[in-house]
Design a protein around this motif. Structure first.
Motif, PDB file in Angstrom:
ATOM      1  N   THR A  70       0.823  -1.209   0.000  1.00  0.00           N
ATOM      2  CA  THR A  70       0.000   0.000   0.000  1.00  0.00           C
ATOM      3  C   THR A  70       0.859   1.261   0.000  1.00  0.00           C
ATOM      4  N   PHE A  71       2.087   1.178   0.487  1.00  0.00           N
ATOM      5  CA  PHE A  71       2.964   2.349   0.548  1.00  0.00           C
ATOM      6  C   PHE A  71       3.978   2.374  -0.589  1.00  0.00           C
ATOM      7  N   GLY A  72       3.874   1.443  -1.529  1.00  0.00           N
ATOM      8  CA  GLY A  72       4.760   1.486  -2.690  1.00  0.00           C
ATOM      9  C   GLY A  72       5.303   0.116  -3.060  1.00  0.00           C
ATOM     10  N   GLY A  73       6.012   0.082  -4.179  1.00  0.00           N
ATOM     11  CA  GLY A  73       6.623  -1.157  -4.629  1.00  0.00           C
ATOM     12  C   GLY A  73       7.914  -1.431  -3.885  1.00  0.00           C
ATOM     13  N   VAL A  74       8.034  -2.603  -3.287  1.00  0.00           N
ATOM     14  CA  VAL A  74       9.213  -2.990  -2.519  1.00  0.00           C
ATOM     15  C   VAL A  74      10.030  -3.975  -3.353  1.00  0.00           C
ATOM     16  N   THR A  75      11.256  -3.584  -3.692  1.00  0.00           N
ATOM     17  CA  THR A  75      12.146  -4.438  -4.471  1.00  0.00           C
ATOM     18  C   THR A  75      13.194  -5.041  -3.554  1.00  0.00           C
ATOM     19  N   PHE A  76      13.409  -6.345  -3.675  1.00  0.00           N
ATOM     20  CA  PHE A  76      14.365  -7.037  -2.815  1.00  0.00           C
ATOM     21  C   PHE A  76      14.951  -8.223  -3.569  1.00  0.00           C
ATOM     22  N   ARG A  77      16.036  -8.741  -3.037  1.00  0.00           N
ATOM     23  CA  ARG A  77      16.665  -9.921  -3.611  1.00  0.00           C
ATOM     24  C   ARG A  77      16.062 -11.168  -2.984  1.00  0.00           C
ATOM     25  N   HIS A  78      15.695 -12.109  -3.814  1.00  0.00           N
ATOM     26  CA  HIS A  78      15.258 -13.395  -3.271  1.00  0.00           C
ATOM     27  C   HIS A  78      15.977 -14.509  -4.018  1.00  0.00           C
ATOM     28  N   THR A  79      16.307 -15.542  -3.297  1.00  0.00           N
ATOM     29  CA  THR A  79      17.174 -16.593  -3.797  1.00  0.00           C
ATOM     30  C   THR A  79      16.374 -17.798  -4.259  1.00  0.00           C
ATOM     31  N   SER A  80      16.679 -18.243  -5.465  1.00  0.00           N
ATOM     32  CA  SER A  80      16.130 -19.511  -5.953  1.00  0.00           C
ATOM     33  C   SER A  80      17.060 -20.624  -5.506  1.00  0.00           C
ATOM     34  N   MET A  81      16.465 -21.648  -4.849  1.00  0.00           N
ATOM     35  CA  MET A  81      17.274 -22.731  -4.313  1.00  0.00           C
ATOM     36  C   MET A  81      16.661 -24.080  -4.693  1.00  0.00           C
ATOM     37  N   ARG A  82      17.512 -25.092  -4.654  1.00  0.00           N
ATOM     38  CA  ARG A  82      17.047 -26.444  -4.929  1.00  0.00           C
ATOM     39  C   ARG A  82      17.097 -27.231  -3.621  1.00  0.00           C
ATOM     40  N   ASP A  83      15.946 -27.774  -3.222  1.00  0.00           N
ATOM     41  CA  ASP A  83      15.896 -28.508  -1.956  1.00  0.00           C
ATOM     42  C   ASP A  83      16.484 -29.903  -2.110  1.00  0.00           C
ATOM     43  N   ARG A  89      12.771 -23.916  -5.386  1.00  0.00           N
ATOM     44  CA  ARG A  89      11.899 -23.202  -4.437  1.00  0.00           C
ATOM     45  C   ARG A  89      12.511 -21.851  -4.089  1.00  0.00           C
ATOM     46  N   HIS A  90      11.664 -20.978  -3.552  1.00  0.00           N
ATOM     47  CA  HIS A  90      12.104 -19.664  -3.062  1.00  0.00           C
ATOM     48  C   HIS A  90      11.805 -19.629  -1.564  1.00  0.00           C
ATOM     49  N   PRO A  91      12.755 -20.006  -0.734  1.00  0.00           N
ATOM     50  CA  PRO A  91      12.471 -20.142   0.704  1.00  0.00           C
ATOM     51  C   PRO A  91      12.038 -18.850   1.371  1.00  0.00           C
ATOM     52  N   PHE A  92      12.575 -17.693   0.936  1.00  0.00           N
ATOM     53  CA  PHE A  92      12.148 -16.442   1.574  1.00  0.00           C
ATOM     54  C   PHE A  92      10.692 -16.136   1.239  1.00  0.00           C
ATOM     55  N   ASP A  93      10.281 -16.346  -0.007  1.00  0.00           N
ATOM     56  CA  ASP A  93       8.891 -16.117  -0.388  1.00  0.00           C
ATOM     57  C   ASP A  93       7.953 -16.992   0.438  1.00  0.00           C
ATOM     58  N   GLU A  94       8.347 -18.250   0.643  1.00  0.00           N
ATOM     59  CA  GLU A  94       7.532 -19.158   1.446  1.00  0.00           C
ATOM     60  C   GLU A  94       7.497 -18.688   2.900  1.00  0.00           C
ATOM     61  N   TRP A  95       8.633 -18.247   3.401  1.00  0.00           N
ATOM     62  CA  TRP A  95       8.718 -17.749   4.784  1.00  0.00           C
ATOM     63  C   TRP A  95       7.822 -16.527   4.982  1.00  0.00           C
ATOM     64  N   LEU A  96       7.812 -15.640   3.970  1.00  0.00           N
ATOM     65  CA  LEU A  96       7.032 -14.410   4.075  1.00  0.00           C
ATOM     66  C   LEU A  96       5.546 -14.646   3.819  1.00  0.00           C
ATOM     67  N   GLY A  97       5.203 -15.722   3.105  1.00  0.00           N
ATOM     68  CA  GLY A  97       3.806 -16.012   2.797  1.00  0.00           C
ATOM     69  C   GLY A  97       3.387 -15.553   1.422  1.00  0.00           C
ATOM     70  N   LEU A  98       4.349 -15.374   0.523  1.00  0.00           N
ATOM     71  CA  LEU A  98       4.042 -14.969  -0.844  1.00  0.00           C
ATOM     72  C   LEU A  98       3.844 -16.210  -1.711  1.00  0.00           C
ATOM     73  N   ARG A  99       2.786 -16.229  -2.497  1.00  0.00           N
ATOM     74  CA  ARG A  99       2.587 -17.341  -3.421  1.00  0.00           C
ATOM     75  C   ARG A  99       3.430 -17.119  -4.681  1.00  0.00           C
ATOM     76  N   LYS A 100       3.510 -18.108  -5.508  1.00  0.00           N
ATOM     77  CA  LYS A 100       4.308 -18.034  -6.718  1.00  0.00           C
ATOM     78  C   LYS A 100       3.766 -16.954  -7.650  1.00  0.00           C
ATOM     79  N   HIS A 101       4.651 -16.117  -8.166  1.00  0.00           N
ATOM     80  CA  HIS A 101       4.334 -15.036  -9.105  1.00  0.00           C
ATOM     81  C   HIS A 101       3.445 -13.945  -8.485  1.00  0.00           C
ATOM     82  N   GLN A 102       3.358 -13.875  -7.163  1.00  0.00           N
ATOM     83  CA  GLN A 102       2.538 -12.834  -6.534  1.00  0.00           C
ATOM     84  C   GLN A 102       3.222 -11.486  -6.687  1.00  0.00           C
TER      85      GLN A 102
END
Length: 469
Positions: A70-83, A89-102
């Motif tokens: 709501t306060f703007g676009g937040v750009t950050f680095r997220h790591t693609s990893m292989r379990d 998988r993107h462990p930070f996205d999962e940790w934060l609660g973001l779905r794929k391509h959200q």
């Protein structure tokens, strides 16, 4: 903080009006918070990456990702990893609660859906751009409406499945009387001569009076564009989860049309040990009466109304036959015959429910709240020639239902709620990120010492030693 204050002075110095000042400060505020949160997210991603590497995961690549808050676009680095199983998988996205391509935060999506339930998609996009840092197109608004509405629809289906699979009925609130009304409203579909029926039920516990104003007590609605069978399953599941109806007298009201018969109500509220009282909606009786006798008043119309009120079938037939005998146009006779069949088919349902029960509540009133409640649908979905796809129409009515029942946010945001175990992991990750981000580390100071040269200070080496002091 000093940098922010300096920037505010610079903004004040470069603007000529209070309006420009406020807009520029708002934009700067959005930029600052977006940048800061992006840095924090990047640091958290680094911590989680190291944790996963310790567990045997491997890094594929680091990418930039932007999520609109709501306060703007937040750009950050997220790591693609292989379990360990080899899945990407993107462990930070999962940790934060973001779905794929959200690309939008959950709060942005639910707020967009809530606003879209009141106005059209283009206006929703315009207002959001004016008042927030959210800049989206009207087509994106439509996609969000479908997604959020689908979440509410899936929650309703889950209740139906739970009721079908349960060995016993849920324990709910006990009431002496429960009132239910149902009807449908048609909205235009995207195909020519094709419309969608929004099936709509209202359930409430009675009436509250404040001065001259009367309102329904704890009303709940069930809406869907799904077939009639699915609609009544949702009605049954919803009320079964809310109430224990074994000792409840159900009083219902409808126009008797296809899909809204007395049998449908009886089946939906079959857990009650009492027969469901179902009366014919007086509003639809009045409409049918006007179509047959015209909008004005005359003795025949008054006689039929009195016969219906007194439930006197002989007088009803007498007035109908007398009026028919004076009609000359075939069209008028056809309208009268339609009215006659409608009344005779529903004759047993023309009554005042308060006369059918032994001890009606003191605040008991006649039923007929359906038409006013239909405005939630008709005002939003039938104006200015709007057309609705199957998914768009279902998404919108489920959003309206969720807002009226106060369930929309909980249903849509339930995946954001963390368990106690997950919350402990979050706190641990944040603590580690705070340690890593410290720009300096505490020291005990520089060690003092000297090396003896055993030469004269006037010598070349002595002069070099003095130059270091």
């Amino acid at each position: 903080m000093e940098k922010i204050i300096s920037k505010l002075y610079q903004i004040i110095n470069s603007t000529n009006s209070l309006i420009d000042l406020e807009e520029n400060v708002k934009m700067y505020m959005h930029d600052v918070f977006s940048s800061l949160l992006g840095d924090v997210f990047t640091q958290l991603d680094q911590v989680i990456k190291e944790q996963k590497q310790a567990e045997g995961w491997t890094v594929i690549r680091d990418d930039d990702k932007t999520v609109q808050f709501t306060f703007g676009g937040v750009t950050f680095r997220h790591t693609s990893m292989r379990d360990k199983s080899g899945d990407c998988r993107h462990p930070f996205d999962e940790w934060l609660g973001l779905r794929k391509h959200q690309r939008h935060s959950a709060l942005v999506e639910v707020k967009v859906a809530e606003m879209a339930s009141e106005t059209d998609y283009r206006e929703t996009a315009r207002v959001l751009k004016e008042w927030t840092a959210v800049n989206i197109s009207h087509t994106t608004v439509g996609s969000i409406v479908k997604r959020v509405g689908k979440a509410q629809a899936e929650a309703d289906k889950e209740m139906v499945v739970e009721l079908d699979e349960a060995d016993f009925l849920p324990e709910g609130k006990k009431v002496d009387f429960l009132y239910a009304e149902a009807d449908g409203v048609f909205v235009r579909g995207t195909k020519r001569k094709n419309s969608l029926e929004v099936r709509h039920a209202v359930v409430h516990e009675g009436w509250d009076k404040s001065g001259k104003r009367v309102s329904l007590r704890k009303p709940k609605v069930i809406m869907t564009t799904q077939p009639t069978v699915e609609f009544w399953k949702e009605v049954q599941a919803f009320t079964a989860h809310q109430y224990s109806l074994e000792d409840t007298q159900i009083v219902s009201n409808s126009d008797g049309g296809a899909g809204y018969t007395a049998e449908k109500f009886q089946e939906a509220f079959s857990q009650s040990k009492y027969p469901v009282l179902n009366q014919l909606d007086l509003y639809h009786v009045s409409q049918a009466l006007n179509r047959a006798f015209g909008g004005g008043s005359n003795e025949f119309k008054a006689g039929v109304k009195k016969a219906l009120k007194e439930h006197n079938k002989a007088d009803f037939k007498l007035w109908m036959d007398t009026y028919e005998s004076i009609l000359e146009e075939e069209k008028g006779k056809e309208k009268l015959e339609v009215f006659r069949k409608y009344i005779e088919h529903n004759w047993e349902r023309i009554f005042d429910w308060r006369e059918k029960v032994e001890n009606p509540p003191e605040d008991a009133r006649s039923l007929g709240a359906m038409e006013s409640n239909q405005r939630h649908v008709s005002f939003r979905m039938k104006k200015r020639g709007m057309h609705w796809s199957k998914d768009g129409g279902e998404g919108m009515v489920k959003i309206i239902q969720g807002i009226l029942n106060g369930t929309l946010r909980d249903v849509y945001l339930k995946h954001q709620k963390r368990s106690e175990r997950k919350q402990r992991q979050v706190k641990q990750t944040v603590r580690m990120a705070q340690i890593l981000r410290q720009p300096t580390r505490p020291t005990i100071g520089a060690r003092q010492g000297s090396i003896s040269l055993y030469v004269a200070h006037s010598s070349a080496r002595g002069q070099l030693l003095k130059s270091f002091r």
